[in-house]
Design an enzyme around this catalytic site. Structure first.
Site, short mmCIF file in Angstrom:
data_model
loop_
_atom_site.label_atom_id
_atom_site.label_comp_id
_atom_site.label_asym_id
_atom_site.label_seq_id
_atom_site.Cartn_x
_atom_site.Cartn_y
_atom_site.Cartn_z
N GLU A 426 53.43 -66.04 26.62
CA GLU A 426 52.51 -65.87 27.75
C GLU A 426 52.85 -66.83 28.89
OE1 GLU A 426 48.54 -66.10 26.18
OE2 GLU A 426 48.78 -64.30 24.96
N GLU A 504 51.78 -60.49 19.18
CA GLU A 504 50.48 -61.10 18.89
C GLU A 504 49.42 -60.02 19.03
OE1 GLU A 504 49.95 -64.98 20.59
OE2 GLU A 504 47.82 -64.61 20.99
#
Length: 813
Positions: A426, A504
């Site tokens: 991220e 994820e």
């Protein structure tokens, strides 16, 4: 076996030292010695003084590594570390160790090797500065040779650890020398650290061709040497060997390689993780200069845009979980038996994949993954140049990232469990600094290709726009999605020709054993949005363990699980998370201090959804019934069943059939809505083609009566620093767990040298220090963690006012 001796204030110091030196003389001339350097360090937490040129004085304490000092601190609402790091303080810590060189080190090179220090470490030997390493997760070493005192004089190693500038992490990082330390003694002609790389050039049923690449360091003059490599089978037999002659080994670094053939190779696989071992020796005039053993595995795998993941010719699903590096009540201080416990729980659940979120794991964890058969996604960075916290790794990126990443790749590239390099998580470059969003993935992928080249790369993205330069990078091999489950099905159309993995998923929330009396299908999204403070939820900061609370970026467990199993193009997914972890107590802040995301709670007790995964991911018969059966007369309760290997479930209350449901092809669970509570026994019975498969029941508990202690293992290994995990259950007089019981339990340990390391209960708002001997039960359960001292019997006791005490015996061997 040679043991290094730490000069500490023991009464028998000099007698022991002379005996030790005599032992050392018997092994002089060994080629390579890697000595455990964990014992006998002195520690002091002090941000005001420097201890580089002075020895320890008042206020230092003796301890063994690994060590995390933050886990010893009180939880503080206004800790600068914040909620992300569990409200536990950092600071500046000092470590010192005194030692005398063994006689076998004369004429050799001596190194100190650290597997992990969080963070900003500085190291001195005898007052000489060796170096600084800001990254808290990367292993590193320094050569001590030029600065060591002669044989018989003590040397002083000093380490400063600076974790004062906070916040620097989005999750609990701990503070200190929290992984193993080794003293490495090797010949001036020896194999370089991280310089051995074993890769498979060809593999079929009849033959494997293995390339053994080596880097040899020579700090002497030119000399001829022989390189002898033997390959040892999983059964311990020499199955192949190769000998090479280097007629003139020049000073500096020399690279060489050998191709070795293995007949009828035995493959590494998820269910049968067989490993070979390469034993490499450097020889000169019949003398062994260096000897190194490296484990490796033989496997063929690929990622495919249509079939997902293929291992050894068989289409598989990577059914993974994300794990942080902390070990719950132990903090970041690595312990092999604690890590093994976590991995075994995941394996028993049916998981076959581990993502090391969001930084390199301890080497021993990867060793365990190798031996247990996990598909590891190894991740290096949570932060690139763009910051997430004011004092995080972005401060060091430009100067350090290339070296850190190269060291990580070289350290771990021989592990057969490692299948994917994840370059980042991220990253802020998804939204900002478009040039960096393009160039950073290219640069990191180039490092992987140059040092490995056998595994694909990915990046964990949570921004799905095609304007995201990181997502659209052609530098990586697999497109990685964090969450965004509504876009999984359309991936082949959205990214034509690309290969897909869910890096994820889920982010569902639950407190183990907590059930709000609301309908099972009453979905709650907490918080409303990631950037809006959450002021809802329950006053006690609990979250219902029904699978119906999740974050706005995630989903409930059932939804993501069903998508994974439905679409072939999804190579796999890594659920956030396998275990609760310290810090990041989404959706709450203080007083919550640890996460709610885990399938298993912080103490290692499974939540109910554990059995949902087990029913889908294993062939073991599963029939799990929830919630508990202690309610008020007039309550109507939704009853949930997770099951497999059956097509129908019947529900009984006090022997009377009250429901019957067939398996729904679109669901992995059954829900019996609004069952009128009546004290007694609720029982589920599963059937397949009319034949009974299993039965499971929950019973109304009476008043708390006693503490029942159960040890997960009846023995522990003292030398290996194994831990014993003791479950404490509050039960009624019939042995039924009392689900709402929360008495204070006082634990005791009897045994020569045994000690109580920590206690826990899985409650995210419990502010007792983990080192406390007393702990309130949480929904009827608590945990004691015990370490042995000397071989013999260890007796663990538990008492609480008004309850019959508990007792269990463990054998230390």
């Amino acid at each position: 076996m040679l043991y290094l001796f730490s000069i500490v204030q023991y009464s028998r110091i000099w007698g022991t030292l002379y005996i030790w030196l005599a032992m050392a003389l018997t092994v002089a001339g060994q080629s390579r010695q890697e000595l455990n350097f964990n014992r006998g360090w002195w520690f002091k937490l002090d941000s005001s003084r420097q201890y580089v040129s002075e020895k320890r004085g008042e206020g230092w304490r003796l301890l063994d590594l690994p060590h995390d000092w933050s886990i010893e601190q009180p939880f503080r609402q206004h800790s600068p570390a914040g909620s992300g790091a569990a409200y536990l303080d950092g600071g500046i810590g000092w470590y010192q160790k005194s030692f005398v060189l063994p006689a076998s080190a004369v004429g050799q090179r001596v190194f100190i090797a650290f597997e992990g220090i969080y963070q900003n470490s500085e190291v001195w030997i005898n007052g000489h500065f060796l170096g600084r390493r800001p990254n808290g997760y990367i292993g590193f070493e320094y050569e001590l040779s030029a600065y060591l005192h002669k044989l018989g004089r003590e040397n002083v190693l000093t380490v400063k650890v600076n974790n004062k500038e906070q916040p620097n992490s989005r999750f609990y990082s701990g503070s200190g020398i929290y992984r193993d330390v080794k003293l490495v003694i090797r010949n001036p002609v020896s194999l370089a650290t991280g310089g051995t790389f074993i890769k498979t050039l060809h593999l079929d049923e009849s033959r494997a061709l293995v390339n053994v690449g080596l880097e040899i360091e020579n700090t002497k003059g030119d000399a001829p040497i022989t390189v002898l490599t033997e390959l040892i089978s999983p059964q311990g037999k020499v199955v192949a060997s190769k000998q090479s002659r280097l007629n003139k080994l020049r000073a500096g670094m020399t690279r060489c390689s050998q191709d070795v053939s293995i007949d009828r190779p035995i493959l590494w696989d998820i269910e049968s993780p067989h490993q070979y071992k390469a034993v490499v020796q450097l020889l000169a005039n019949g003398r062994v200069l260096d000897r190194q053993e490296t484990k490796f595995g033989l496997r063929q795998f690929s990622f495919d845009e249509k079939q997902g993941f293929v291992l050894n010719g068989r289409q598989r699903k990577i059914r993974g979980v994300c794990l942080h590096s902390d070990l719950g009540a132990l903090g970041m201080a690595f312990n092999r038996s604690a890590a093994l416990r976590q991995l075994r729980l995941m394996k028993q659940m049916g998981a076959n994949g581990i993502r090391t979120s969001h930084n390199p794991a301890a080497p021993a964890l990867l060793d365990l993954c190798d031996s247990l058969g996990f598909v590891v996604m190894s991740e290096t960075f949570d932060v690139w140049k763009g910051q997430k916290n004011p004092f995080d790794y972005h401060l060091y990126w430009d100067q350090w990232h290339q070296r850190d990443f190269a060291d990580h790749v070289k350290r771990d590239r021989n592990h057969p469990s490692l299948f994917i390099w994840c370059l980042g998580n991220e990253a802020q470059e998804q939204w900002h600094a478009r040039a960096d969003g393009k160039t950073i993935p290219m640069a990191l992928s180039a490092i992987v290709d140059s040092l490995d080249g056998t595994r694909p790369t990915t990046i964990a993205n949570n921004e799905m726009s095609k304007d995201n330069p990181v997502l659209m990078s052609t530098a990586v091999d697999l497109v990685g999605y964090n969450y965004n489950h509504k876009k999984w099905a359309s991936f082949p159309q959205d990214h034509s020709g690309k290969k897909f993995i869910v890096t994820e998923s889920t982010s569902a929330l639950a407190s183990r054993g907590q059930y709000d009396l609301v309908p099972y299908d009453s979905v709650r999204m907490w918080p409303e949005r990631w950037d809006i403070p959450f002021d809802g939820g329950n006053n006690d900061k609990s979250i219902s363990a029904y699978d119906h609370v999740f974050t706005p970026w995630g989903s409930d467990h059932h939804t993501s699980l069903k998508l994974l199993e439905t679409y072939d193009h999804i190579a796999g997914m890594y659920v956030w998370t396998g275990f609760d972890y310290l810090g990041e107590p989404t959706p709450y802040t203080w007083p919550a201090r640890s996460s709610y995301f885990g399938i298993v709670d912080l103490a290692g007790f499974p939540k109910d959804v554990y059995y949902l995964y087990q029913s889908v991911w294993t062939k073991e018969p599963v029939l799990h019934l929830l919630p508990h059966w202690n309610w008020q007369q007039g309550d109507r309760v939704d009853v949930v069943v997770y099951f497999n290997q059956a097509d129908r479930v019947e529900l009984y209350l006090n022997g009377k059939k009250i429901g019957d449901q067939a398996k729904n092809a679109d669901r992995y669970d059954l829900v019996f809505k609004g069952i009128a509570y009546e004290a007694g026994t609720l029982e589920a019975v599963s059937y397949r083609h009319g034949q009974k498969v299993r039965s499971s029941s929950v019973r109304t508990a009476a008043e708390p009566y006693q503490i029942k202690l159960i040890a997960e293992s009846p023995t522990l290994d003292v030398d290996a620093k194994e831990l014993s995990f003791i479950h404490a259950y509050i039960v009624d007089q019939f042995g039924t767990l009392v689900p709402e019981a929360s008495p204070e339990i006082e634990f005791g340990v009897e045994g020569d040298g045994a000690n109580l390391v920590a206690t826990d209960n899985g409650n995210t708002v419990d502010h007792s220090r983990f080192q406390s001997r007393s702990r309130r039960a949480f929904h009827g359960k608590a945990l004691a963690i015990v370490m042995g001292g000397k071989p013999g019997s260890i007796v663990v006791t538990a008492k609480s006012p008004g309850l019959h005490p508990g007792r269990v015996e463990v054998r230390a061997r």
